[in-house]
Design an enzyme around this catalytic site. Structure first.
Site, PDB file in Angstrom:
ATOM      1  N   CYS A   2       0.627  -1.048   0.360  1.00 43.66           N
ATOM      2  CA  CYS A   2      -0.152  -0.030   0.377  1.00 43.66           C
ATOM      3  C   CYS A   2       0.940   1.228   0.238  1.00 43.66           C
ATOM      4  O   CYS A   2       2.088   1.316   0.842  1.00 43.66           O
ATOM      5  CB  CYS A   2      -1.137  -0.091   1.542  1.00 43.66           C
ATOM      6  N   ARG A  27       3.239   0.470  -5.831  1.00 42.43           N
ATOM      7  CA  ARG A  27       2.212   0.039  -4.387  1.00 42.43           C
ATOM      8  C   ARG A  27       1.439  -1.038  -4.007  1.00 42.43           C
ATOM      9  O   ARG A  27       1.541  -1.369  -3.386  1.00 42.43           O
ATOM     10  CB  ARG A  27       2.716   0.762  -3.089  1.00 42.43           C
ATOM     11  N   TRP A  73      -3.024  -2.555  -1.682  1.00 36.02           N
ATOM     12  CA  TRP A  73      -2.845  -3.870  -2.165  1.00 36.02           C
ATOM     13  C   TRP A  73      -3.582  -5.056  -0.824  1.00 36.02           C
ATOM     14  O   TRP A  73      -3.015  -4.841   0.087  1.00 36.02           O
ATOM     15  CB  TRP A  73      -0.972  -3.914  -2.565  1.00 36.02           C
ATOM     16  N   ASN A  99      -0.535   1.055   5.917  1.00 30.93           N
ATOM     17  CA  ASN A  99       0.260   0.377   5.484  1.00 30.93           C
ATOM     18  C   ASN A  99       1.121  -0.823   6.361  1.00 30.93           C
ATOM     19  O   ASN A  99       1.924  -0.341   7.830  1.00 30.93           O
ATOM     20  CB  ASN A  99       1.484   0.881   4.535  1.00 30.93           C
ATOM     21  N   GLY A 100       0.724  -2.443   6.415  1.00 34.98           N
ATOM     22  CA  GLY A 100       1.615  -3.283   6.692  1.00 34.98           C
ATOM     23  C   GLY A 100       0.054  -3.896   7.337  1.00 34.98           C
ATOM     24  O   GLY A 100      -0.801  -3.844   7.522  1.00 34.98           O
ATOM     25  N   GLU A 478      14.853 -15.658 -14.782  1.00 33.84           N
ATOM     26  CA  GLU A 478      14.608 -13.781 -15.347  1.00 33.84           C
ATOM     27  C   GLU A 478      13.447 -13.441 -16.277  1.00 33.84           C
ATOM     28  O   GLU A 478      12.303 -12.937 -16.722  1.00 33.84           O
ATOM     29  CB  GLU A 478      15.289 -12.825 -14.694  1.00 33.84           C
ATOM     30  N   LYS A 482       9.813 -12.521 -15.758  1.00 33.80           N
ATOM     31  CA  LYS A 482       9.023 -10.845 -16.364  1.00 33.80           C
ATOM     32  C   LYS A 482       7.814 -11.144 -17.904  1.00 33.80           C
ATOM     33  O   LYS A 482       7.228 -10.656 -17.263  1.00 33.80           O
ATOM     34  CB  LYS A 482      10.632 -10.554 -17.554  1.00 33.80           C
ATOM     35  N   GLU A 485       4.777 -13.124 -15.425  1.00 30.21           N
ATOM     36  CA  GLU A 485       5.058 -11.583 -14.466  1.00 30.21           C
ATOM     37  C   GLU A 485       3.363 -10.860 -15.701  1.00 30.21           C
ATOM     38  O   GLU A 485       2.575  -9.627 -14.914  1.00 30.21           O
ATOM     39  CB  GLU A 485       5.425 -10.954 -14.118  1.00 30.21           C
ATOM     40  N   HIS A 501      15.301 -33.467 -18.364  1.00 34.10           N
ATOM     41  CA  HIS A 501      15.334 -34.600 -16.957  1.00 34.10           C
ATOM     42  C   HIS A 501      14.070 -33.990 -16.789  1.00 34.10           C
ATOM     43  O   HIS A 501      13.278 -34.499 -14.994  1.00 34.10           O
ATOM     44  CB  HIS A 501      16.429 -33.751 -15.290  1.00 34.10           C
ATOM     45  N   LYS A 598       4.518  -3.092  -6.393  1.00 31.59           N
ATOM     46  CA  LYS A 598       5.951  -3.326  -6.743  1.00 31.59           C
ATOM     47  C   LYS A 598       6.589  -3.569  -5.374  1.00 31.59           C
ATOM     48  O   LYS A 598       7.560  -4.048  -5.250  1.00 31.59           O
ATOM     49  CB  LYS A 598       5.694  -1.753  -6.793  1.00 31.59           C
TER      50      LYS A 598
END
Ligand code: F6R
Length: 603
Positions: A2, A27, A73, A99-100, A478, A482, A485, A501, A598
């Site tokens: 948030c 955020r 969020w 926030n938290g 990565e 990306k 996402e 494998h 983020k």
């Protein structure tokens, strides 16, 4: 998670609050709200959806010189209008953004409900305004009521509150970031500097345990008991233009294109080509001479950079492991006085990474944070901090910060190895000029890339696989992260040799395989790619133009011929572009992918 913002000053608070929320939307963007007061009570506007939707729903502009805002969020309760912040008590005397996570909210809620306080949301946050109101009802003045309420909270928080009829904001921090901005009688409180960067670059970061009272006359910093604490003002070096989208459609594309600049900034003054050494002025020669092993802790993209750094250290002869920070508490390898633990975190606020960093410090390790954010918690808590100087990254998908992290870790690996051996590693001489020319090499890739064509050609595939060996392996991971996402398509990264494998069972003509060639046992990677190709999968080789893979592959993304230590990072730029264009073709909200944010400040 948030984003929170508060503002006290002359003139209407609404515009700076909404600007702040737009700049903090990275955020969280499930719901948004503001509260301002104008002498006749607190007015709240909040709703589910993005800040844009909040803005268009505010019919008559809210008036008031003092206000708070929030972009969410969700953690407790779905993203509904009722769960959006600010939260108030029943009479709207107290408004709070948070926030938290309040861990003891159930207990507090039961106690307050038993005293007749009525709750209207599913959030943990709503206990805070009721608790402040409880103490106001008991006859406390506002500041004391706020302090008392904060004292009773367990968990993590950055909280900003206001009480009806006052020209004052109250704020407190424990475990979630909060920063004050100041300029000519106008004061801000925010989760992060970009919130108010177009108004001021003069900031003071709150430390855990700080309580601040902000009014038109200034900011008072105290501890929870009210004892004054001294916090020094700092000037942030980011400029507001850096935080805007400029000519680009998305922040992500802008940030991909910023990589030549951000990498130049990262290495500036840190490479001494003439002297053939890494000149990290932050560390005296010999700083790392007593280190016997290095552990990296990080999450997501930063974990991939950490893995890159760890492999680079291993290759330089230093014992090293990269660990997912969220697994660290259950499976940390042994630590002793000579263990260096490096937290790799763009934001410096990732809860999982902070927890791992604190555990390592408790167990006696030396700690170092590699981050982009100077005043961040991880930077302040570690014994040392090294900054990647990438400038603000707003796109939720990390791009330029990954490249800068990986390059800085390449430098650091060389430096640690040199300190341990008492002389620079043999391959450093070849690496330094390549490092210096890397920004120009990325410029060339950005100027002429087949990424759009490739994204279009493979747009209807079932899944996308990425393979790489050695330093190409974290790049494969990565590349896949990306891709999934921002496109929401299935993508996986594998070590090239692992494909046979098990994952080969997934390979069909509908699963393109991106093969990254870094110059480390490329002939084996080419064989692995051919094994996929034989099963019908189209292979896209990411390699130099004169590489043998070009003749074998179905498609080619070109990178310059460079040192294996850097080739994968240039290949990664091509993969970033493919992901971006694939997501754009699918019309995805590239800068704010669904369900993500983020900065992840919950475990
Ligand atoms: C993905 C991404 C995330 C972050 C992760 C850690 O594009 O950005 O995976 O890398 O949440 O964040 P920081 O680096 O801030 O610790």
């Amino acid at each position: 998670m948030c984003g929170i913002i508060g503002r006290v000053g002359d003139g209407n608070a609404l515009e700076p609050l909404l600007t702040g929320l737009e700049n903090l939307e990275y955020r969280g963007y499930d719901s948004a709200g503001v509260a301002v007061q104008n002498g006749s009570g607190i007015n709240v506007e909040k709703r589910s959806g993005k800040v844009e939707e909040l803005k268009s729903s505010i019919g008559d502009p809210l008036q008031g010189e003092v206000g708070i805002g929030h972009t969410r969020w969700s953690t407790h309760g779905p993203p509904t209008d009722a769960n959006a912040h600010p939260h108030t008590d029943e009479s709207e005397d107290v408004a709070v953004v948070h926030n938290g996570i309040i861990e003891n909210y159930t207990e507090l809620k039961e106690r307050l409900a038993a005293n007749g306080y009525e709750f209207t949301s599913d959030t943990d946050t709503e206990v805070i305004p009721h608790l402040v109101q409880y103490y106001l009802d008991a006859g406390y003045d506002s500041e004391r009521a706020f302090r008392q309420a904060i004292d009773e909270l367990e968990g993590s928080y950055a909280v900003t509150a206001m009480v009806s009829g006052e020209h004052v904001l109250y704020a407190a921090r424990r475990g979630s970031p909060l920063v004050v901005g100041m300029e000519d009688g106008e004061y801000f409180l925010a989760s992060d500097v970009p919130a108010f960067l177009e108004y001021t670059d003069s900031v003071i970061y709150l430390e855990d345990g700080d309580v601040v009272v902000v009014d038109a006359d200034g900011v008072e910093f105290t501890d929870l008991e009210g004892n004054p604490v001294v916090r020094e003002p700092e000037t942030v070096e980011w400029d507001p233009e850096q935080a805007g989208k400029g000519e680009y459609d998305h922040f992500m594309l802008k940030e991909i294109h910023e990589q030549p600049t951000s990498l130049s900034q990262a290495i500036e003054g840190r490479i001494d080509s003439a002297g053939g050494r890494i000149a990290l002025a932050d560390f005296e020669p010999g700083t790392f001479a007593d280190i016997d092993s290095v552990q990296f802790v990080a999450c997501g993209t930063s974990y991939h950079a950490a893995l890159y750094g760890s492999l680079a250290l291993n290759q330089a002869g230093v014992q090293s492991t990269a660990l997912l920070a969220n697994e660290y508490s259950v499976s940390a390898p042994p630590i002793d006085d000579d263990t260096l633990v490096i937290a790799v975190t763009q934001s410096g606020e990732t809860a999982d990474t902070l927890t791992a960093l604190r555990q390592a410090a408790r167990e006696g390790a030396d700690t170092l944070t590699l981050t982009n954010v100077v005043g961040s918690t991880a930077a302040r808590e570690a014994d040392d901090a090294l900054f990647i100087r990438a400038g603000p990254e707003i796109g939720v998908a990390a791009t330029k910060t990954f490249s800068s992290q990986a390059v800085m870790l390449t430098l650091l690996a060389q430096r640690i190895a040199a300190d341990l051996r008492g002389e620079p590693p043999a391959d450093l001489e070849a690496l330094l000029p390549e490092l210096e020319s890397m920004p120009a090499a990325i410029d060339d890739v950005l100027a002429e890339s087949a990424a759009t064509t490739i994204a279009r050609r493979y747009r209807n595939s079932e899944a996308y696989f990425f393979i790489g060996r050695g330093l190409g392996y974290p790049v494969a991971l990565e590349g896949a992260l990306k891709f999934k996402e921002i496109t929401y398509e299935h993508a996986e990264g594998f070590a090239s040799g692992e494909l046979k494998h098990g994952p080969l069972a997934l390979v069909t003509p509908e699963t393109p395989v991106f093969a990254i060639f870094t110059g480390e046992e490329d002939e084996k990677t080419l064989k692995n790619a051919e094994e996929a190709q034989t099963r019908g999968a189209p292979v896209i080789a990411v390699c130099p133009d004169d590489h043998p893979a070009v003749a074998v592959a179905d498609d080619h993304l070109s990178i310059p011929d460079t040192e294996p230590d850097l080739a994968g990072l240039i290949a990664n730029v091509q993969l970033q572009l493919v992901s971006y264009h694939a997501a754009d073709l699918l019309d995805r909200p590239i800068d704010k992918p669904r369900n993500l944010a983020k900065s992840v400040t919950v475990e």
